[in-house]
Design a protein around this motif. Sequence first.
Motif, mmCIF file in Angstrom:
data_model
loop_
_atom_site.group_PDB
_atom_site.id
_atom_site.type_symbol
_atom_site.label_atom_id
_atom_site.label_comp_id
_atom_site.label_asym_id
_atom_site.label_seq_id
_atom_site.Cartn_x
_atom_site.Cartn_y
_atom_site.Cartn_z
ATOM 1 N N SER A 280 50.816 31.125 35.895
ATOM 2 C CA SER A 280 49.539 30.544 35.441
ATOM 3 C C SER A 280 49.155 29.366 36.328
ATOM 4 O O SER A 280 47.985 29.192 36.689
ATOM 5 C CB SER A 280 49.640 30.092 33.990
ATOM 6 O OG SER A 280 49.786 31.195 33.123
ATOM 7 N N PHE B 152 50.093 39.788 34.368
ATOM 8 C CA PHE B 152 49.609 39.349 35.677
ATOM 9 C C PHE B 152 49.633 40.464 36.725
ATOM 10 O O PHE B 152 49.061 40.303 37.799
ATOM 11 C CB PHE B 152 50.459 38.183 36.194
ATOM 12 C CG PHE B 152 50.250 36.898 35.462
ATOM 13 C CD1 PHE B 152 49.140 36.106 35.712
ATOM 14 C CD2 PHE B 152 51.166 36.470 34.509
ATOM 15 C CE1 PHE B 152 48.948 34.916 35.036
ATOM 16 C CE2 PHE B 152 50.990 35.291 33.821
ATOM 17 C CZ PHE B 152 49.863 34.501 34.079
ATOM 18 N N GLN C 28 42.294 35.102 46.464
ATOM 19 C CA GLN C 28 42.993 36.180 45.777
ATOM 20 C C GLN C 28 44.503 35.973 45.875
ATOM 21 O O GLN C 28 45.040 35.688 46.948
ATOM 22 C CB GLN C 28 42.618 37.530 46.402
ATOM 23 C CG GLN C 28 43.474 38.700 45.975
ATOM 24 C CD GLN C 28 43.340 39.042 44.502
ATOM 25 O OE1 GLN C 28 42.231 39.171 44.001
ATOM 26 N NE2 GLN C 28 44.453 39.182 43.802
ATOM 27 N N LEU C 29 45.212 36.139 44.756
ATOM 28 C CA LEU C 29 46.670 36.047 44.763
ATOM 29 C C LEU C 29 47.283 37.278 45.411
ATOM 30 O O LEU C 29 46.825 38.407 45.205
ATOM 31 C CB LEU C 29 47.207 35.925 43.341
ATOM 32 C CG LEU C 29 47.147 34.558 42.654
ATOM 33 C CD1 LEU C 29 47.665 34.677 41.235
ATOM 34 C CD2 LEU C 29 47.960 33.540 43.432
ATOM 35 N N ARG D 3 46.509 41.527 38.428
ATOM 36 C CA ARG D 3 45.702 40.438 38.996
ATOM 37 C C ARG D 3 46.267 39.927 40.315
ATOM 38 O O ARG D 3 45.696 39.020 40.921
ATOM 39 C CB ARG D 3 45.612 39.289 37.982
ATOM 40 C CG ARG D 3 44.646 39.646 36.848
ATOM 41 C CD ARG D 3 45.049 39.160 35.492
ATOM 42 N NE ARG D 3 45.290 37.745 35.329
ATOM 43 C CZ ARG D 3 45.604 37.202 34.147
ATOM 44 N NH1 ARG D 3 45.676 37.983 33.066
ATOM 45 N NH2 ARG D 3 45.826 35.918 34.033
ATOM 46 N N VAL D 4 47.390 40.498 40.735
ATOM 47 C CA VAL D 4 48.039 40.043 41.964
ATOM 48 C C VAL D 4 48.168 41.223 42.930
ATOM 49 O O VAL D 4 48.715 42.269 42.568
ATOM 50 C CB VAL D 4 49.437 39.461 41.677
ATOM 51 C CG1 VAL D 4 50.108 39.006 42.962
ATOM 52 C CG2 VAL D 4 49.348 38.304 40.682
ATOM 53 N N GLU E 275 48.091 30.794 39.666
ATOM 54 C CA GLU E 275 46.784 31.449 39.520
ATOM 55 C C GLU E 275 45.656 30.421 39.451
ATOM 56 O O GLU E 275 44.592 30.609 40.043
ATOM 57 C CB GLU E 275 46.780 32.332 38.271
ATOM 58 C CG GLU E 275 45.501 33.155 38.120
ATOM 59 C CD GLU E 275 45.546 34.057 36.908
ATOM 60 O OE1 GLU E 275 45.274 35.265 37.039
ATOM 61 O OE2 GLU E 275 45.845 33.549 35.800
#
Length: 333
Positions: free
Chosen positions: A272, A299, A284-285, A302-303, A275
């Motif tokens: 978190s 997550f 962008q991760l 999102r990665v 991020e």
Amino acid sequence: MQAPRFWHKPDGVISKGLSPLGALYARATAKRLAAGPHEKLAVPVICVGNLNAGGTGKTPTVIALAERLIARGVKPHVVSRGYGGSVEGPHLVDERNDTADLVGDEPLLLAAFLPVCVAKDRLAGARAAVDAGAEVILLDDGFQNPSLHKDLSIIVADALRGFGNGRCIPAGPLREPVETGLSRADLLLSIGGPKAQARFEDTWGQDLTLPHLTGRLNPLATGMSFEGRKLYAFAGIAHPQKFFATLKSLGADLVHGEALSDHQPLNDTLISRIEQSAFMKNAQLITTEKDAVRLPKRFKRRVLTLPVRLEISDWTALDAALARLLPHYSDEA
């Protein structure tokens, strides 16, 4: 935990001062190896190991070997200690339901390619793999483990770092002296680009008496372009800077590279925070394959992940060794 910097620098006051402890470590390793039992199994055991503590590219090497064996009709299974995992085993890894906390990140990654048995007792794990139908066992690490007879041992080295200052833990990065370890090995594989390979050859290659293979890690073509893309990278591997350098070489606009400890747990609080930092930079991760399997479930989507694969320059010596071990192995897929 990152390796001490003096491990990879010319001998200095610290490494020389610690050298008596390194000598004791080396003697303890030799004594343990001599004790055995070195049990020979009904199927060949191929050990992918190293002399250094920390990452040298063993996992990509196991993947490359597994893919080559499978393409030639051989059924390999991996046996791993499952570093970072809690399960004692023997336990057959289920990539869909197991977690890195249970089996370790590397076994979870490898399970996407072939069957993996995790066991703190490698002999018990190898027996379980044979019972499960393995025609050959790929022993992930374990070169300094005396429980199993190895029919083929491949030492993997980072071409850039080589064998560090040439001293044993804690004076240097080695689990055993270079000459001693290589005398028990069948093949040496150094991984890195042309400049790193030239440096490795100049430093360590002059007195080699075993076949020396070279290879490099290349990003897997996924159809995604990183050119000009703002990325916030994080990596909990042995050498995070290599990952960051690869992203830059692909043209990415790397706004930050967060170096974590090797195998570091990736909990909600940590991710978190990372991020939020990426959000503040409008980036962008992205992380490595090995780190991705440790991400909390919420997550994962999102990665981004950058997969890499090992490309070995010349398979001739390794193919010949595999053909001697496996009568039905062909050097042509």
